[in-house]
Scaffold this motif. Sequence first.
Motif, PDB file in Angstrom:
ATOM      1  N   PHE A   7       0.813  -1.213   0.000  1.00  0.00           N
ATOM      2  CA  PHE A   7       0.000   0.000   0.000  1.00  0.00           C
ATOM      3  C   PHE A   7       0.850   1.268   0.000  1.00  0.00           C
ATOM      4  CE2 PHE A   7      -2.595  -3.295   1.881  1.00  0.00           C
ATOM      5  CZ  PHE A   7      -3.847  -3.091   1.338  1.00  0.00           C
ATOM      6  N   ALA A   8       2.170   1.099  -0.016  1.00  0.00           N
ATOM      7  CA  ALA A   8       3.046   2.248   0.219  1.00  0.00           C
ATOM      8  C   ALA A   8       3.084   3.234  -0.943  1.00  0.00           C
ATOM      9  CB  ALA A   8       4.467   1.770   0.516  1.00  0.00           C
ATOM     10  N   GLU A  56      -2.393   7.341 -10.975  1.00  0.00           N
ATOM     11  CA  GLU A  56      -3.826   7.234 -11.258  1.00  0.00           C
ATOM     12  C   GLU A  56      -4.671   7.388 -10.005  1.00  0.00           C
ATOM     13  OE1 GLU A  56      -1.620   4.913 -12.009  1.00  0.00           O
ATOM     14  OE2 GLU A  56      -1.333   5.217 -14.166  1.00  0.00           O
ATOM     15  N   GLY A  57      -4.028   7.281  -8.820  1.00  0.00           N
ATOM     16  CA  GLY A  57      -4.754   7.489  -7.576  1.00  0.00           C
ATOM     17  C   GLY A  57      -5.023   6.225  -6.804  1.00  0.00           C
ATOM     18  N   ILE A  58      -5.584   6.391  -5.616  1.00  0.00           N
ATOM     19  CA  ILE A  58      -5.791   5.269  -4.702  1.00  0.00           C
ATOM     20  C   ILE A  58      -6.854   4.298  -5.207  1.00  0.00           C
ATOM     21  CG2 ILE A  58      -7.517   6.400  -3.239  1.00  0.00           C
ATOM     22  CD1 ILE A  58      -5.980   5.096  -0.853  1.00  0.00           C
ATOM     23  N   THR A  59      -7.828   4.803  -5.956  1.00  0.00           N
ATOM     24  CA  THR A  59      -8.862   3.918  -6.499  1.00  0.00           C
ATOM     25  C   THR A  59      -8.258   2.908  -7.458  1.00  0.00           C
ATOM     26  OG1 THR A  59     -10.594   5.590  -6.270  1.00  0.00           O
ATOM     27  CG2 THR A  59     -11.006   3.821  -7.834  1.00  0.00           C
ATOM     28  N   MET A  82      -5.168   1.862  -7.444  1.00  0.00           N
ATOM     29  CA  MET A  82      -4.363   0.940  -6.660  1.00  0.00           C
ATOM     30  C   MET A  82      -5.240  -0.126  -6.010  1.00  0.00           C
ATOM     31  SD  MET A  82      -1.882   1.706  -3.367  1.00  0.00           S
ATOM     32  CE  MET A  82      -3.281   1.904  -2.251  1.00  0.00           C
ATOM     33  N   ALA A  83      -6.366   0.295  -5.431  1.00  0.00           N
ATOM     34  CA  ALA A  83      -7.265  -0.638  -4.762  1.00  0.00           C
ATOM     35  C   ALA A  83      -7.865  -1.635  -5.754  1.00  0.00           C
ATOM     36  CB  ALA A  83      -8.371   0.132  -4.051  1.00  0.00           C
ATOM     37  N   GLU A  84      -8.261  -1.146  -6.912  1.00  0.00           N
ATOM     38  CA  GLU A  84      -8.856  -2.037  -7.921  1.00  0.00           C
ATOM     39  C   GLU A  84      -7.845  -3.049  -8.438  1.00  0.00           C
ATOM     40  OE1 GLU A  84     -10.432   0.663 -10.794  1.00  0.00           O
ATOM     41  OE2 GLU A  84     -12.291   1.028  -9.635  1.00  0.00           O
ATOM     42  N   LYS A  85      -6.590  -2.611  -8.619  1.00  0.00           N
ATOM     43  CA  LYS A  85      -5.547  -3.531  -9.069  1.00  0.00           C
ATOM     44  C   LYS A  85      -5.278  -4.594  -8.013  1.00  0.00           C
ATOM     45  CE  LYS A  85      -2.128  -5.070 -11.601  1.00  0.00           C
ATOM     46  NZ  LYS A  85      -2.400  -5.821 -12.846  1.00  0.00           N
ATOM     47  N   ALA A  86      -5.193  -4.183  -6.740  1.00  0.00           N
ATOM     48  CA  ALA A  86      -4.980  -5.141  -5.660  1.00  0.00           C
ATOM     49  C   ALA A  86      -6.132  -6.132  -5.571  1.00  0.00           C
ATOM     50  CB  ALA A  86      -4.809  -4.400  -4.337  1.00  0.00           C
ATOM     51  N   GLY A  87      -7.360  -5.640  -5.808  1.00  0.00           N
ATOM     52  CA  GLY A  87      -8.530  -6.515  -5.794  1.00  0.00           C
ATOM     53  C   GLY A  87      -8.466  -7.562  -6.891  1.00  0.00           C
ATOM     54  N   GLU A  88      -8.000  -7.178  -8.072  1.00  0.00           N
ATOM     55  CA  GLU A  88      -7.852  -8.126  -9.187  1.00  0.00           C
ATOM     56  C   GLU A  88      -6.828  -9.205  -8.852  1.00  0.00           C
ATOM     57  OE1 GLU A  88      -6.768  -5.809 -12.556  1.00  0.00           O
ATOM     58  OE2 GLU A  88      -8.672  -4.699 -12.633  1.00  0.00           O
ATOM     59  N   LEU A 131     -15.667  -5.943  -1.548  1.00  0.00           N
ATOM     60  CA  LEU A 131     -15.747  -5.205  -0.290  1.00  0.00           C
ATOM     61  C   LEU A 131     -14.387  -4.644   0.106  1.00  0.00           C
ATOM     62  CD1 LEU A 131     -17.194  -4.204   2.201  1.00  0.00           C
ATOM     63  CD2 LEU A 131     -16.926  -6.476   3.225  1.00  0.00           C
ATOM     64  N   LEU A 132     -13.347  -5.431  -0.089  1.00  0.00           N
ATOM     65  CA  LEU A 132     -12.004  -4.961   0.255  1.00  0.00           C
ATOM     66  C   LEU A 132     -11.592  -3.764  -0.601  1.00  0.00           C
ATOM     67  CD1 LEU A 132     -10.077  -8.285   0.921  1.00  0.00           C
ATOM     68  CD2 LEU A 132     -10.266  -6.350   2.489  1.00  0.00           C
ATOM     69  N   VAL A 133     -11.913  -3.800  -1.879  1.00  0.00           N
ATOM     70  CA  VAL A 133     -11.594  -2.663  -2.760  1.00  0.00           C
ATOM     71  C   VAL A 133     -12.265  -1.398  -2.223  1.00  0.00           C
ATOM     72  CG1 VAL A 133     -11.962  -1.675  -5.050  1.00  0.00           C
ATOM     73  CG2 VAL A 133     -11.169  -4.036  -4.825  1.00  0.00           C
ATOM     74  N   GLU A 134     -13.490  -1.542  -1.745  1.00  0.00           N
ATOM     75  CA  GLU A 134     -14.198  -0.399  -1.163  1.00  0.00           C
ATOM     76  C   GLU A 134     -13.517   0.077   0.124  1.00  0.00           C
ATOM     77  OE1 GLU A 134     -18.335   0.338   1.294  1.00  0.00           O
ATOM     78  OE2 GLU A 134     -18.344  -1.163  -0.321  1.00  0.00           O
TER      79      GLU A 134
END
Length: 390
Positions: free
Chosen positions: A200-201, A206-209, A211-217, A365-368
């Motif tokens: 998460f560092a 492109e922003g935190i969204t 990053m979160a979506e990529k981690a979710g994938e 849910l985690l992406v959110e």
Amino acid sequence: MAASMMNFGRVLSVQRITSNFVRGFKKSIGAMGALDAEFEQAKQQSTSLKNDPGNDVKLQMYALFKQATVGKCNIPKPGVMDFVGKAKWQAWNQLDEMPQNDAQSKYIELIKSLTEAEGGETAGEVSEGSGRYNTLQVDQVDGVYKITLNRPNKKNAITLEMYEELCEALNEAAKDKDTVLACVTGAGDYYCSGNDLGNFANIPPEGITAMAEKAGEILLKFVGTFIEFPKPLIGLINGPAVGVSVTILGLFDVVYASDRATFHTPFSALGQSPEGCSSYTFPKMMGLAKASEMLLLNKKITAVEACERSLVTAVFPEDSFHKVTEQRVKAYAKLPRKSMQKSKCLIRDGERDLLHKVNKAECDLLVELWQGDECMNAIMQFFSSKSSKL
């Protein structure tokens, strides 16, 4: 005559004082020059370290380097969303008025200890023989495909690279005609300390969204690989297990644990939620109350408690764990492979679609949550606590 001798004595005294001062000054300048040379050498060595020293050490390196070259922290505190920048600022700022020479010396000592560790014992480093895998040790012997999480100096925390490599290794084991079964264990004292929060560092442009979506994938693919694994899968839990390394155990066929292993899922404390299909498998295995105690209330349990809750199949003493489990795995690999694989499919197929549905819901849910304040504050607190230990 007496006055002349007295004046001559004063001259000699002044000359001696001056001479001593010059010698001392030259010695001091020489020492400073030697220190500068050592510092430059250490700076070069820091760029050629073979292994990632981890976030704690990198923060320490950064802070000491800035203090040695600039002095007291002189930059504004970064914004709350700049996790890395804020952690680096705190590490440097906490050195306060430390003299630059002292910072140079500490930096030299730190780099020296890291380079000596890499040149000496290899315990805690990535083992030789990992082949194309950087974070895993993979061996295939007599039908057993053994995957060892191989970041022992980081407690086998799972990086984005390790997620990808685990998927690749499991897919390879699934396709390999000589593999009867696969097992997963950890190098060193830990089985796995869960998700590396260093993931998460670095927030991308492109922003935190994004990053979160990529981690979710990545997580969706990772858990899906376990759901689809067609051969017997055995977990060999040699030490403490945290987070996703615990939740994913519900997708293993057999789990053996050392009596020194512990199991911890601190999702609520980190502003996150269960994954690895544990929102379904844990209540199914251990009942709703016991599952909630772990997944909602962050209860850490022992290996014996994990066995009582059906998360673990059997527990063995630490001093005999490796020998006993190796013997069992070797014996299982001699069983008729077609029979075992067909039987696993029969056991698992009835809930395969459901598991994929659960996996998708958990990842969504985690992406959110990864984009929310609770998670952000928890991660910031994590990085702040690391820098405060410098």
